[in-house]
Scaffold this motif. Structure first.
Motif, PDB file in Angstrom:
ATOM      1  N   ILE A  18       0.830  -1.205   0.000  1.00 38.16           N
ATOM      2  CA  ILE A  18       0.000   0.000   0.000  1.00 38.16           C
ATOM      3  C   ILE A  18       0.863   1.253   0.000  1.00 38.16           C
ATOM      4  CG2 ILE A  18      -1.644   1.330   1.393  1.00 38.16           C
ATOM      5  CD1 ILE A  18      -2.789  -1.440   2.263  1.00 38.16           C
ATOM      6  N   ALA A  19       1.893   1.266   0.857  1.00 40.50           N
ATOM      7  CA  ALA A  19       2.791   2.418   0.907  1.00 40.50           C
ATOM      8  C   ALA A  19       3.473   2.640  -0.439  1.00 40.50           C
ATOM      9  CB  ALA A  19       3.831   2.220   2.010  1.00 40.50           C
ATOM     10  N   GLU A  20       3.862   1.552  -1.095  1.00 35.50           N
ATOM     11  CA  GLU A  20       4.515   1.677  -2.399  1.00 35.50           C
ATOM     12  C   GLU A  20       3.549   2.227  -3.447  1.00 35.50           C
ATOM     13  OE1 GLU A  20       7.352   1.401  -5.509  1.00 35.50           O
ATOM     14  OE2 GLU A  20       7.486   1.599  -3.327  1.00 35.50           O
ATOM     15  N   SER A  21       2.286   1.832  -3.388  1.00 36.25           N
ATOM     16  CA  SER A  21       1.313   2.357  -4.351  1.00 36.25           C
ATOM     17  C   SER A  21       1.142   3.858  -4.187  1.00 36.25           C
ATOM     18  CB  SER A  21      -0.037   1.647  -4.188  1.00 36.25           C
ATOM     19  OG  SER A  21      -0.699   2.039  -3.000  1.00 36.25           O
ATOM     20  N   LEU A  22       1.141   4.348  -2.950  1.00 37.08           N
ATOM     21  CA  LEU A  22       1.008   5.787  -2.718  1.00 37.08           C
ATOM     22  C   LEU A  22       2.265   6.531  -3.164  1.00 37.08           C
ATOM     23  CD1 LEU A  22      -0.752   5.752   0.769  1.00 37.08           C
ATOM     24  CD2 LEU A  22      -1.791   6.124  -1.480  1.00 37.08           C
ATOM     25  N   ARG A  23       3.418   5.888  -2.989  1.00 40.20           N
ATOM     26  CA  ARG A  23       4.660   6.523  -3.470  1.00 40.20           C
ATOM     27  C   ARG A  23       4.642   6.642  -4.986  1.00 40.20           C
ATOM     28  NH1 ARG A  23       9.564   5.609  -5.622  1.00 40.20           N
ATOM     29  NH2 ARG A  23       9.029   3.438  -6.107  1.00 40.20           N
ATOM     30  N   ARG A  24       4.209   5.599  -5.657  1.00 34.39           N
ATOM     31  CA  ARG A  24       4.188   5.613  -7.124  1.00 34.39           C
ATOM     32  C   ARG A  24       3.181   6.626  -7.657  1.00 34.39           C
ATOM     33  NH1 ARG A  24       5.049  -0.620  -9.236  1.00 34.39           N
ATOM     34  NH2 ARG A  24       6.840  -1.100  -7.895  1.00 34.39           N
ATOM     35  N   ALA A  25       2.124   6.869  -6.891  1.00 36.64           N
ATOM     36  CA  ALA A  25       1.126   7.859  -7.321  1.00 36.64           C
ATOM     37  C   ALA A  25       1.745   9.244  -7.433  1.00 36.64           C
ATOM     38  CB  ALA A  25      -0.040   7.885  -6.342  1.00 36.64           C
ATOM     39  N   GLN A  26       2.772   9.510  -6.641  1.00 33.84           N
ATOM     40  CA  GLN A  26       3.426  10.819  -6.669  1.00 33.84           C
ATOM     41  C   GLN A  26       4.446  10.946  -7.800  1.00 33.84           C
ATOM     42  OE1 GLN A  26       2.029  12.952  -4.630  1.00 33.84           O
ATOM     43  NE2 GLN A  26       0.830  11.263  -3.776  1.00 33.84           N
ATOM     44  N   LEU A  27       4.709   9.854  -8.517  1.00 35.18           N
ATOM     45  CA  LEU A  27       5.702   9.871  -9.588  1.00 35.18           C
ATOM     46  C   LEU A  27       5.086  10.089 -10.967  1.00 35.18           C
ATOM     47  CD1 LEU A  27       7.897   6.832  -8.420  1.00 35.18           C
ATOM     48  CD2 LEU A  27       8.244   9.266  -7.942  1.00 35.18           C
TER      49      LEU A  27
END
Length: 211
Positions: A18-27
């Motif tokens: 989940i944390a990785e999905s939110l990080r990727r959303a910012q990219l």
């Protein structure tokens, strides 16, 4: 349209995924907004995306159904949230306050991050703030304008039978996801943001499988 009846049992979705999905959303190309709609109202809003689970990961996501006599969006499914108030320190503080006011949850919320903003039907820009919530048993205290709280299994939502509605708003063509649930359809700005995150979460899991 066929109604999707969520299963009772659901596998957990690891918090790291989940944390990785939110990080990727910012990219992405538009890290601060997901909707092309231009809000009319300069004010801001925030919603709380409560992911309930345990130390292993998230099991369910919290949605609310507005009361059928509510002044705004009666009977519709939504994420708990509302407008920024002067006393709020920031948008996550707005989301925390609204979650506490609407469903009585204030303790044990661990902020995971934000997703790019959506634009509600009221033409207000809103920020989804994600929270990890590990209460042993989820308990709620409903605001008088709410009908009920729904706990939808997170993992099955990624593969649920979503459909797409094509809408036009002020000359802007929009593809809006829709999911038929027993209580009411999940659609509009809430579905738009939620489905975008679920798609990203699903891709994140596939990518991690092959890492």
């Amino acid at each position: 349209m066929s109604v999707w009846r969520p299963p009772e049992e659901t596998p957990v979705v690891p918090w790291a995924r989940i944390a990785e999905s939110l990080r990727r959303a910012q990219l992405g190309p538009s890290p601060h907004k997901i909707s092309a709609r231009i809000p009319d109202d300069p004010r801001r809003a925030a919603v709380g995306v409560l992911l309930w689970g345990d130390a292993e990961g998230a099991k369910k996501i919290v949605l609310v159904q507005r009361g059928f006599g509510a002044p705004h969006h009666p009977g519709e499914l939504a994420l708990p949230g509302g407008m920024v108030e002067p006393r709020d320190r920031d948008l996550p503080a707005t989301a925390r306050r609204e979650v506490a006011e609407e469903i009585g949850v204030s303790d044990g919320l661990w902020e995971l991050g934000c997703f790019p903003d959506g634009v509600a039907k009221a033409r207000v820009r809103f920020t989804p703030v994600f929270f990890r919530w590990e209460a042993p048993e989820p308990r709620f205290r409903l605001d008088r304008e709410l009908e009920q709280v729904l706990l939808l299994p997170l993992a099955p939502l990624m593969d649920a039978p979503w459909t797409t509605e094509f809408l036009e708003r002020r000359g802007l063509a929009l593809e809006v996801p829709r999911l038929e649930l027993p209580q009411a359809p999940l659609w509009g700005a809430t579905a738009f943001v939620l489905k975008a995150w679920l798609d990203l979460l699903k891709r994140t899991g596939a990518n991690q499988t092959h890492d």
